[in-house]
Write a protein that holds these residues in place. Structure first.
Motif, PDB file in Angstrom:
ATOM      1  N   SER A 189     -61.495  31.394  17.817  1.00  0.00           N
ATOM      2  CA  SER A 189     -62.863  31.513  17.555  1.00  0.00           C
ATOM      3  C   SER A 189     -63.287  31.033  16.382  1.00  0.00           C
ATOM      4  CB  SER A 189     -63.405  33.145  17.731  1.00  0.00           C
ATOM      5  OG  SER A 189     -62.545  33.618  16.744  1.00  0.00           O
ATOM      6  N   ASP A 190     -62.499  30.460  15.523  1.00  0.00           N
ATOM      7  CA  ASP A 190     -62.704  29.992  14.011  1.00  0.00           C
ATOM      8  C   ASP A 190     -63.821  28.861  14.316  1.00  0.00           C
ATOM      9  OD1 ASP A 190     -61.409  31.576  12.654  1.00  0.00           O
ATOM     10  OD2 ASP A 190     -59.628  30.290  12.679  1.00  0.00           O
ATOM     11  N   VAL A 191     -64.851  28.990  13.170  1.00  0.00           N
ATOM     12  CA  VAL A 191     -65.729  27.970  13.081  1.00  0.00           C
ATOM     13  C   VAL A 191     -65.580  27.220  11.907  1.00  0.00           C
ATOM     14  CG1 VAL A 191     -67.817  29.144  13.936  1.00  0.00           C
ATOM     15  CG2 VAL A 191     -67.154  29.713  11.514  1.00  0.00           C
ATOM     16  N   PRO A 192     -65.560  25.977  11.928  1.00  0.00           N
ATOM     17  CA  PRO A 192     -65.644  24.803  11.105  1.00  0.00           C
ATOM     18  C   PRO A 192     -66.558  25.423   9.958  1.00  0.00           C
ATOM     19  CG  PRO A 192     -66.811  23.778  12.782  1.00  0.00           C
ATOM     20  CD  PRO A 192     -66.480  25.055  13.161  1.00  0.00           C
ATOM     21  N   GLY A 193     -66.430  24.931   8.668  1.00  0.00           N
ATOM     22  CA  GLY A 193     -67.278  24.803   7.417  1.00  0.00           C
ATOM     23  C   GLY A 193     -66.971  26.182   6.821  1.00  0.00           C
ATOM     24  N   GLY A 194     -66.188  25.968   5.816  1.00  0.00           N
ATOM     25  CA  GLY A 194     -65.951  27.204   5.047  1.00  0.00           C
ATOM     26  C   GLY A 194     -66.897  27.288   3.636  1.00  0.00           C
ATOM     27  N   LEU A 195     -67.196  25.854   3.086  1.00  0.00           N
ATOM     28  CA  LEU A 195     -68.160  25.714   2.121  1.00  0.00           C
ATOM     29  C   LEU A 195     -69.441  26.472   2.199  1.00  0.00           C
ATOM     30  CD1 LEU A 195     -67.170  21.945   1.257  1.00  0.00           C
ATOM     31  CD2 LEU A 195     -66.264  24.161  -0.070  1.00  0.00           C
ATOM     32  N   GLU A 196     -69.822  26.381   3.268  1.00  0.00           N
ATOM     33  CA  GLU A 196     -71.350  27.205   3.452  1.00  0.00           C
ATOM     34  C   GLU A 196     -70.966  28.580   3.320  1.00  0.00           C
ATOM     35  OE1 GLU A 196     -74.221  26.357   3.855  1.00  0.00           O
ATOM     36  OE2 GLU A 196     -75.087  28.283   4.731  1.00  0.00           O
ATOM     37  N   GLY A 213     -64.014  41.929  12.846  1.00  0.00           N
ATOM     38  CA  GLY A 213     -64.936  40.955  13.200  1.00  0.00           C
ATOM     39  C   GLY A 213     -64.245  39.563  13.409  1.00  0.00           C
ATOM     40  N   LEU A 214     -62.974  39.676  13.375  1.00  0.00           N
ATOM     41  CA  LEU A 214     -62.191  38.439  13.514  1.00  0.00           C
ATOM     42  C   LEU A 214     -62.649  37.009  13.043  1.00  0.00           C
ATOM     43  CD1 LEU A 214     -60.939  38.997  17.090  1.00  0.00           C
ATOM     44  CD2 LEU A 214     -60.040  39.726  15.306  1.00  0.00           C
ATOM     45  N   ASP A 215     -63.402  37.333  11.806  1.00  0.00           N
ATOM     46  CA  ASP A 215     -63.958  36.206  11.001  1.00  0.00           C
ATOM     47  C   ASP A 215     -63.118  35.794   9.861  1.00  0.00           C
ATOM     48  OD1 ASP A 215     -65.448  34.575   9.500  1.00  0.00           O
ATOM     49  OD2 ASP A 215     -67.365  35.806   9.511  1.00  0.00           O
ATOM     50  N   TRP A 216     -62.043  35.439   9.972  1.00  0.00           N
ATOM     51  CA  TRP A 216     -60.880  35.248   9.026  1.00  0.00           C
ATOM     52  C   TRP A 216     -61.568  34.183   7.890  1.00  0.00           C
ATOM     53  CZ3 TRP A 216     -55.290  34.897  10.800  1.00  0.00           C
ATOM     54  CH2 TRP A 216     -54.743  36.094  11.749  1.00  0.00           C
ATOM     55  N   ARG A 217     -62.569  33.172   8.251  1.00  0.00           N
ATOM     56  CA  ARG A 217     -63.064  32.313   7.219  1.00  0.00           C
ATOM     57  C   ARG A 217     -63.619  33.473   6.263  1.00  0.00           C
ATOM     58  NH1 ARG A 217     -61.128  27.783   8.363  1.00  0.00           N
ATOM     59  NH2 ARG A 217     -62.129  27.514  10.298  1.00  0.00           N
ATOM     60  N   THR A 218     -64.568  34.008   6.411  1.00  0.00           N
ATOM     61  CA  THR A 218     -65.373  34.887   5.526  1.00  0.00           C
ATOM     62  C   THR A 218     -64.348  35.876   4.833  1.00  0.00           C
ATOM     63  OG1 THR A 218     -67.262  34.811   7.146  1.00  0.00           O
ATOM     64  CG2 THR A 218     -67.289  36.219   5.205  1.00  0.00           C
ATOM     65  N   GLY A 219     -63.386  36.316   5.787  1.00  0.00           N
ATOM     66  CA  GLY A 219     -62.530  37.124   5.216  1.00  0.00           C
ATOM     67  C   GLY A 219     -61.810  36.618   3.873  1.00  0.00           C
ATOM     68  N   SER A 220     -61.158  35.259   4.209  1.00  0.00           N
ATOM     69  CA  SER A 220     -60.699  34.401   3.153  1.00  0.00           C
ATOM     70  C   SER A 220     -61.304  34.177   1.959  1.00  0.00           C
ATOM     71  CB  SER A 220     -60.211  33.176   3.657  1.00  0.00           C
ATOM     72  OG  SER A 220     -59.326  33.215   4.853  1.00  0.00           O
ATOM     73  N   VAL A 221     -62.627  33.848   2.221  1.00  0.00           N
ATOM     74  CA  VAL A 221     -63.480  33.826   0.958  1.00  0.00           C
ATOM     75  C   VAL A 221     -63.497  34.809   0.278  1.00  0.00           C
ATOM     76  CG1 VAL A 221     -65.995  33.345   0.267  1.00  0.00           C
ATOM     77  CG2 VAL A 221     -64.964  31.861   2.213  1.00  0.00           C
TER      78      VAL A 221
END
Lengths: 285, 302, 386
Positions: B58-65, B266-274
């Motif tokens: 489910s990962d979305v691209p675009g961590g910079l945003e 939330g399984l939102d690892w992108r935001t979690g990593s930020v």
């Protein structure tokens, strides 16, 4: 006159110390009291004495298995921690190092990482490594006891350093030099001279690493495999209310055992320390 | 005297005996361990935070945003960070204030059984953290130890307990203080215990009062221990999530909880990593500022 | 017959009519569905498997806490004495899923027990070599499979194969202490009833958005638009001051029993727990409808205990185990041959076990996969941080 405190100051400090000890032990007393309370509701008033929570936990295989897993994890990780810690502290204390402060900083830095972040990072790391290694070499780090041990060694290594380095600094290099001059090799010198001298600190380091690993949840919860550790078991089972009194019983036992263990090693440590200090004193003088 | 001479001799002989291969042998194990299992994972989380790595379907691209939204305060997490900083600061100050007199008492006022008493303070650290936190629920609850006691002495009606004791920021700070005091007493104790008493006596001989000696000499000399203690409790508290979860009620939500939730709920690892990388950045900054107080010899156990 | 069932399977909503198939249609429908399931299931790989006697034997089971008790798998214990499975428990589906999804190569379980709203996520997980982390069951090896409610079977099928064996179900609804709380009407609104300020506890999960959305009359709470989400978020924030705490890993009934809270978002087991503590409790049937969930077993792709796993699931879904589950945890069993007369009457009534429409819309809403999970999570974080 005592320069540290006046008589009133001393009285105040004593009272404060007593207060703090009460503060520190009150919750633990509560745990122990309710572990004998004959009610599934953990609130006052108490409703009678029972040993059934202890009986239940002794016949709960998952709980016992979790305790066993934790003992294994804690033993392994504290052994590795102590081994690495001794190596690193010898290097730091006895060798001239380039970038010594950077190296010490790295060795101490796991002290300040939030464990949630570290647990997740490790999980992701193993995944990335596995993604590369699994197809080529067929090796999978994955999750499991070894993975927990890896993480626990990282976070307990600084504590080992903090225990070992000061001790090593207080031991005169001359003893090791003397051994070498008498023809002992590096390893023999370490085994016959350095290790016995720092042994009390090695025991302390082992205990600290053991305690930390035994009670660590955040890292373990991410990298544990099928074998749940005791804290993982606690966290996942907590929601099941009928298990709660059993958990109090276990924790009371764990507390008593660890207190006895620490007390015993502390007494032992003091004794060997006194003995060695006596001998060292004779040697030096 | 003999010891000193031997030591000097060692210094002369040192370069010959201690070769780099030996040192490398000693250090390679511990350093390799930390680089592979500590630094590398952090780098990977960093890569995750900028979208250079994806693991979940489910990962979305675009961590910079996500970084932009985070840093500009468009998402709530930066605000939450500052709230957590405030709570962690409060808890750390309270912990140090509680721990200092204890360390002072043990290091300078107690002569016999000093270490036994120190052990008494540290021992609670050995019980399960989770269960110690839970015990506070029993103490602070509406029908807990404190409210029952108040009722018993007729200070409160059973229908009107003091309800802010539990499930409040107060509870979080109280429990965090409780958890950290034994641990933080150690570095302060070490710095006070290593203090040369003759300095204090000299100050006194020169006419300084006890207070003055304490403030101008003792306290200043123990400052490294105090700062180390402060940093030790402040940073883990900033990432803390168990205590706020259990006793914080609706106002105890902290930055550590947000990180934990993003990864495991939330399984939102992108935001979690930020969030995680930002926290690590702040920690690194703090270390750069106060690192010199965190030397091994200053805080190591006796 | 075959075509008949196809029609049934096609009607996805029809599957909610829980007891209509089991009790009313009776055995004929069950058997027919089973036939159907057999034709689609059992498509396991062709490579030869070692027989059950040569398998390692000790099953590794990744499951929710509380499901490892022996009465739930007693027939398996009789079949394989001395081969007690080994459990690892997780505290919720998200955690179980994220651990497996984070490193599928390291998946070392034989059986996992996710709920249906996670099934479509699970089947998407693949290992580094591209193989899926799960494999389908061979339902012909699970003799009790024919007793399972056919209405739920199709949900466990992906690519025409039975990846999940649905077995247990339960509700989510408001639970309250009837000695302290007197609701004006049966509604989710009790969770934000001003009269009980400071005595309410919500679940610490974005799932709290769902009852609030039903309460506010939103058509599809599982797929809310940004506007709808914002409305619900503002609503929850405005009601947050009434809430004592969000329960998560600690026992919520503990707080209810000692008086810290009287009202909770709760599951059936909580009702049983509270009753077990001797307290008068009501598990509400709100006019907006309860929500419900059902979970099922899945098989790991690389399992070395293929036959043991099938036998374990067979034991778990047996009427005997299901009856125990219902009677002791108040969670439902999808085994249609359970004798309700052996279940406490109170539970049958509270959880409408004999009501064919209990699990059917609009009485109850099945929880669904939330595609925008991360958005819901961010919104819930905002509620908590407010």
């Amino acid at each position: 006159m005592d320069i540290a405190t006046s008589r009133n100051g001393l009285r105040a400090l004593r009272a404060f110390f007593a207060f703090l000890v009460v503060f520190l032990y009150a919750p633990i007393a509560v745990l122990v009291i309710f572990s004998f309370n004959n009610s599934v509701v953990i609130s006052f008033p108490l409703s009678g004495f029972t040993l059934r929570w202890y009986e239940q936990f002794l016949s709960n295989p998952s709980l016992l298995h979790a305790l066993r897993t934790s003992v294994i994890v804690a033993t392994l990780s504290s052994c590795v921690t102590v081994a690495l810690g001794v190596l690193a502290s010898i290097a730091i204390v006895r060798r001239r190092l380039v970038a010594k402060s950077a190296i010490s900083a790295l060795l101490l830095s796991p002290l300040v990482i939030p464990y949630v972040v570290f647990g997740i990072s490790l999980l992701v790391l193993f995944r990335v490594i596995d993604k590369v290694l699994a197809p080529t070499l067929g090796i999978v780090i994955g999750t499991g006891i070894h993975a927990i041990v890896i993480g626990h060694v990282v976070v307990s290594l600084p504590y080992a350093m903090l225990t070992l380095v000061p001790r090593l600094e207080r031991i005169s290099v001359s003893l090791e030099e003397a051994a070498r001059d008498l023809g002992a090799g590096g390893i023999e010198t370490f085994r016959r001279v350095t290790l016995p001298l720092i042994f009390p600190s090695v025991v302390s380091a082992f205990l600290i690493a053991f305690t930390l690993s035994f009670d660590e949840y955040a890292i373990a919860s991410f990298v544990a495999g099928q074998d749940a550790t005791y804290p993982i078991y606690l966290f996942s089972q907590l929601r099941v209310a009928f298990l709660f009194p059993q958990l109090l019983a276990v924790s009371s036992i764990v507390l008593v055992v660890s207190l006895l263990l620490v007390l015993a090693t502390e007494i032992g440590r003091r004794r060997t320390e006194r003995k060695f200090e006596g001998e060292v004193g004779r040697i030096i003088l | 005297m003999a010891e000193l001479a031997a030591g000097e001799l060692t210094q002369v002989l040192a370069p010959r005996r201690r070769t780099w291969p030996g040192t490398l042998g000693l250090l390679s194990g511990p350093l390799l361990w930390l680089v592979v299992f500590f630094l590398l994972p952090i780098v990977i989380v960093g890569a995750y935070s900028v979208g250079a790595l994806s693991l979940l379907p489910s990962d979305v691209p675009g961590g910079l945003e996500i970084w932009r939204r985070f840093l500009s305060g468009q998402s709530i997490y930066l605000g939450l960070f500052w709230k957590s900083v405030r709570m962690a600061l409060t808890a750390s100050v309270i912990v140090v204030l509680l721990a200092y007199p204890i360390a002072y008492f043990l290091a300078l006022c107690v002569k016999k059984r000093k270490y036994v008493l120190l052990l008494l303070v540290i021992a609670p650290f050995l019980t399960s953290y989770l269960l110690r936190v839970l015990a506070w629920k029993v103490i602070l609850g509406d029908r807990g130890v404190i409210n029952s006691l108040l009722y018993f002495v007729h200070l409160r009606q059973p229908d009107h307990p003091i309800s802010w004791l539990l499930y409040s920021q107060f509870a979080v700070i109280l429990v965090l203080s409780y958890v950290w005091v034994p641990f933080v007493a150690l570095p302060i104790f070490v710095s006070l215990d290593n203090l040369d008493r003759s300095i204090l006596e000299a100050a006194n001989d020169l006419g300084a009062s006890r207070w003055k000696v304490f403030w101008r000499v003792t306290f200043r000399l123990s400052l490294p221990g105090v700062i180390a203690a402060f940093v030790f409790v402040f940073i883990p508290t900033l990432g803390e999530f168990v205590t706020p979860l259990l006793v914080g009620g609706t106002s105890g939500f902290m930055y550590g909880n947000a990180i934990s939730d993003l990864f495991t709920q939330g399984l939102d690892w992108r935001t979690g990593s930020v969030l995680a990388i930002f926290l690590l950045g702040v920690v690194a900054l703090l270390l750069a500022l106060f690192g010199r107080f965190l030397q091994v010899r200053r805080i190591g156990a006796a | 017959m075959e075509g008949d069932i196809d029609g049934v399977l096609a009607r996805r909503v029809g599957r909610r009519d829980f007891l209509r198939y089991s009790a009313i249609l009776g055995t004929a429908g069950v058997l027919a569905a089973c036939k159907k399931a057999e034709t689609v299931g059992g498509g396991a790989s062709g490579s030869p498997r070692p027989p059950v006697s040569q398998e390692p034997g000790t099953l590794q089971i990744f499951d929710w806490a509380g499901y490892e008790v022996k009465p739930l798998w007693r027939p398996y214990a009789a079949q394989f004495p001395g081969q007690t499975p080994h459990w690892t428990t997780y505290k919720d589906d998200q955690f179980g899923y994220s651990k497996i999804a984070a490193n599928p190569d390291a998946a070392d379980f034989d059986i996992v027990h996710p709920c249906h709203y996670f099934w479509s996520d699970y089947v998407k997980i693949t290992k580094s070599d591209g193989s899926p982390v799960l494999q389908p069951w061979d339902t012909s090896l699970i003799t009790n499979f024919t007793q399972m409610n056919p209405a739920f079977i199709p949900d466990g099928q992906f690519n025409g194969q039975q990846y999940f064996v649905p077995v247990d179900w339960g509700f989510a609804a408001p639970l309250y202490r009837s000695d302290k709380v007197h609701p004006t009407e049966d509604s989710w609104g009790l969770l934000w009833d001003d009269r009980y300020e400071g005595k309410i506890t919500w679940w610490d999960s974005f799932d709290m958005f769902i009852p609030a959305a039903y309460y506010k009359g939103i058509a599809d709470p599982w797929n809310m638009t940004d506007d709808e989400l914002n409305t619900i978020k503002q609503f929850l924030i405005s009601k947050k001051k009434l809430v004592k705490t969000f329960w998560s890993i600690d026992p919520v009934t503990e707080a209810m029993a000692n008086g810290d809270a009287w009202i909770a978002y709760a599951w059936p087991l909580h009702y049983v727990e509270l009753k077990g503590k001797g307290l008068p409790a009501v598990y509400m049937n709100p006019k907006e409808g309860r929500t419900d969930w059902y979970c099922g077993f899945a098989l790991e792709n690389g399992t070395k205990n293929y036959y043991h796993a099938h036998d374990y699931v067979n034991a778990w879904i047996s009427a005997q185990s299901g009856q125990w589950l219902v009677a002791n945890y108040a969670y439902g069993s999808l085994n249609t041959t359970i004798d309700l007369s052996k279940v406490p009457k109170d539970l049958v009534k509270v959880f409408s076990l004999d009501d064919p429409t209990a699990l059917a819309e609009p009485n109850s809403h099945p929880e669904q996969n939330i595609a925008r999970r991360s958005v819901y999570q961010a919104m819930w974080d905002e509620v908590k941080a407010a």
